[in-house]
Design an enzyme around this catalytic site. Structure first.
Site, mmCIF file in Angstrom:
data_model
loop_
_atom_site.group_PDB
_atom_site.id
_atom_site.type_symbol
_atom_site.label_atom_id
_atom_site.label_comp_id
_atom_site.label_asym_id
_atom_site.label_seq_id
_atom_site.Cartn_x
_atom_site.Cartn_y
_atom_site.Cartn_z
ATOM 1 C CB CYS A 1 40.912 61.915 -77.402
ATOM 2 S SG CYS A 1 39.545 60.430 -77.091
ATOM 3 C CG HIS B 1 43.032 62.486 -74.028
ATOM 4 N ND1 HIS B 1 42.305 62.342 -73.462
ATOM 5 C CD2 HIS B 1 43.214 61.460 -74.241
ATOM 6 C CE1 HIS B 1 41.226 61.641 -73.272
ATOM 7 N NE2 HIS B 1 42.272 61.040 -74.073
ATOM 8 C CG ASN C 1 39.350 58.815 -72.149
ATOM 9 O OD1 ASN C 1 39.743 60.413 -72.779
ATOM 10 N ND2 ASN C 1 40.178 57.777 -73.091
HETATM 11 N N1 COA Z 1 37.974 44.903 -64.875
HETATM 12 C C1 COA Z 1 38.503 43.379 -64.414
HETATM 13 N N2 COA Z 1 39.203 43.319 -65.614
HETATM 14 C C2 COA Z 1 39.710 43.224 -66.388
HETATM 15 C C3 COA Z 1 38.917 44.901 -66.889
HETATM 16 C C4 COA Z 1 38.120 45.511 -66.127
HETATM 17 N N3 COA Z 1 37.425 46.472 -65.931
HETATM 18 N N4 COA Z 1 38.941 44.895 -68.378
HETATM 19 C C5 COA Z 1 39.446 43.837 -69.250
HETATM 20 N N5 COA Z 1 39.893 42.941 -67.817
HETATM 21 C C6 COA Z 1 40.548 42.312 -68.307
HETATM 22 C C7 COA Z 1 40.672 41.426 -69.489
HETATM 23 O O1 COA Z 1 39.899 40.712 -69.746
HETATM 24 C C8 COA Z 1 41.726 40.584 -69.544
HETATM 25 O O2 COA Z 1 41.841 39.156 -68.595
HETATM 26 P P1 COA Z 1 42.061 37.839 -69.287
HETATM 27 O O3 COA Z 1 43.965 37.789 -69.057
HETATM 28 O O4 COA Z 1 41.220 36.623 -67.974
HETATM 29 O O5 COA Z 1 41.943 37.703 -71.002
HETATM 30 C C9 COA Z 1 43.155 41.155 -68.377
HETATM 31 O O6 COA Z 1 41.950 41.982 -67.931
HETATM 32 C C10 COA Z 1 44.068 41.746 -69.291
HETATM 33 O O7 COA Z 1 43.541 42.699 -69.897
HETATM 34 P P2 COA Z 1 44.312 43.576 -70.668
HETATM 35 O O8 COA Z 1 43.138 44.199 -71.828
HETATM 36 O O9 COA Z 1 45.548 43.126 -71.434
HETATM 37 O O10 COA Z 1 44.337 44.907 -69.660
HETATM 38 P P3 COA Z 1 45.359 46.316 -69.608
HETATM 39 O O11 COA Z 1 46.441 45.961 -68.246
HETATM 40 O O12 COA Z 1 45.959 45.761 -71.054
HETATM 41 O O13 COA Z 1 44.268 47.274 -69.493
HETATM 42 C C11 COA Z 1 43.133 48.905 -70.398
HETATM 43 C C12 COA Z 1 43.119 47.277 -70.255
HETATM 44 C C13 COA Z 1 41.886 49.363 -71.262
HETATM 45 C C14 COA Z 1 43.009 49.645 -68.714
HETATM 46 C C15 COA Z 1 44.338 49.423 -70.906
HETATM 47 O O14 COA Z 1 44.994 48.484 -72.327
HETATM 48 C C16 COA Z 1 44.335 51.297 -71.822
HETATM 49 O O15 COA Z 1 44.504 51.699 -70.578
HETATM 50 N N6 COA Z 1 45.125 51.135 -72.359
HETATM 51 C C17 COA Z 1 44.283 52.492 -73.673
HETATM 52 C C18 COA Z 1 43.244 53.759 -73.193
HETATM 53 C C19 COA Z 1 43.018 54.368 -73.598
HETATM 54 O O16 COA Z 1 44.048 55.770 -73.018
HETATM 55 N N7 COA Z 1 42.837 54.696 -74.166
HETATM 56 C C20 COA Z 1 42.589 56.051 -75.159
HETATM 57 C C21 COA Z 1 42.544 57.026 -75.599
HETATM 58 S S1 COA Z 1 42.042 58.326 -76.250
#
Ligand code: COA
Length: 315
Positions: free
Chosen positions: A99, A242, A272
């Site tokens: 990215c 980004h 993204n």
């Molecule tokens: N819909 C509903 N629930 C979801 C889900 C979705 N699409 N994705 C994950 N969950 C759930 C998980 O399973 C978890 O459930 P649990 O508590 O029962 O285990 C809960 O939501 C929380 O998960 P978590 O991974 O802690 O959520 P989060 O607040 O960290 O959000 C992302 C997840 C992916 C949105 C976040 O981690 C994120 O933005 N990460 C960085 C992404 C990024 O920038 N990536 C690219 C870099 S280039």
């Protein structure tokens, strides 16, 4: 941008998710999917539009750099395919820093120009992440989309224009949090099963550590690039980050005490798109009349590697 729109409603039918969760946690409402299209086809469209916008023809190009982490081939490279289709006669190379690709490639383009080895370099960032997305993994499939953008850098005598500073870095200790295998390493090299398993090459991400990484890496990259340019955040007209997650954009606004209107956001419509997200944002800003001569921008990229970086550019 490819035409097909993948909405949160459609994703609700594929995985256990819902529009409210996706919008609240990511800010994303829809993304585009390049159905039946190669990465180079998206890149070629962007390249043609960039040439048209710049009033140039392909013979002006000394070098084409394509950034992608979702290439069509290992060989030929995307840049050579696009060079041929454009009818350009110049050097061509692919770069993959995930990215942060556009930020890294812009620095390479700038370096070639500043050392006199090239006058005009086109950077094309093209991604078809839908081909490496696991649409059974709700933690990643809600984030990713396809797209391509291109920028043309040319030599100028004006020293206060163009890329004023840059900062590139990497923290490979976090590699495991965001990865895609290209070719699997097998104990039994002759076993065919693994090569036939498309899931083996899907993008895998541990969301929380990536959020923690971006929370320190992005401000560090912006700080370094600003410092090297001798500027403060208050002197910046636009931050073009980004487009990964709305929450990281909020971190930038808070840390630099910037009004949110100064941080360009289009991830709600495109998700993204990895290295393509910054040039896509720049193209959209240009189309909407938001960019003017004399403005100063900070572009910052971060992602797989884990790589990160930023550059300051004056238009
Ligand atoms: N819909 C509903 N629930 C979801 C889900 C979705 N699409 N994705 C994950 N969950 C759930 C998980 O399973 C978890 O459930 P649990 O508590 O029962 O285990 C809960 O939501 C929380 O998960 P978590 O991974 O802690 O959520 P989060 O607040 O960290 O959000 C992302 C997840 C992916 C949105 C976040 O981690 C994120 O933005 N990460 C960085 C992404 C990024 O920038 N990536 C690219 C870099 S280039």
């Amino acid at each position: 941008m490819p035409e097909f729109v993948l909405t949160n409603d459609i994703l609700e039918q594929l995985v256990d998710t819902n529009d409210e969760w996706i919008v609240k946690r990511t800010g994303i409402r829809e993304r585009r999917i390049a159905k039946g299209m190669h990465t180079w086809e998206l890149g070629l469209r962007a390249a043609e539009r960039a040439l048209e916008d710049a009033g140039l023809t392909a013979d002006a190009l000394d070098m084409i750099i394509v950034t992608t982490c979702s290439p069509d081939f290992f060989s030929p490279i995307e840049a050579s395919v696009i060079q041929d289709k454009l009818g350009a006669k110049c050097a061509a190379m692919d770069m993959n820093t995930c990215c942060s690709g556009f930020v890294y490639a812009s620095d390479v383009a700038d370096s070639f120009i500043k050392c006199g080895k090239a006058k005009t370099v086109m950077v094309i960032s093209a991604e078809t992440l839908s081909r490496v997305t696991d649409y059974t993994d709700r933690g990643t499939c809600v984030l990713l989309g396809d797209g391509a953008g291109a920028a043309i850098y040319t030599a100028t005598e004006e020293t206060d224009k163009g890329i004023l500073s840059s900062f590139l870095s990497s923290d490979g200790s976090g590699a495991e949090y965001l990865y895609m295998e290209a070719l699997p390493v097998e104990q039994e090299p002759l076993s065919a099963e693994r090569f036939c398993d498309p899931k083996a090459r899907f993008l895998k991400m541990a969301g929380a550590p990536v959020v923690r990484f971006t929370a320190w890496a992005v401000p560090k990259a912006i700080d370094e690039a600003l410092h090297r340019a001798g500027l403060t955040a208050a002197e910046i007209d636009w931050v073009v980050p980004h487009q990964a997650n709305l929450r990281i954009l909020d971190v930038i606004a808070k840390k630099y005490n910037l009004p949110k209107e100064k941080i360009y956001v289009n991830l709600d419509r495109f998700g993204n798109t990895s290295s393509a997200s910054i040039p896509l944002a720049l193209a959209e800003m240009r189309q909407n009349g938001l960019l003017h001569e004399g403005q100063t921008l900070v572009c910052t990229g971060f992602g797989g590697g884990l790589t990160y970086g930023a550059f300051v550019i004056r238009l």
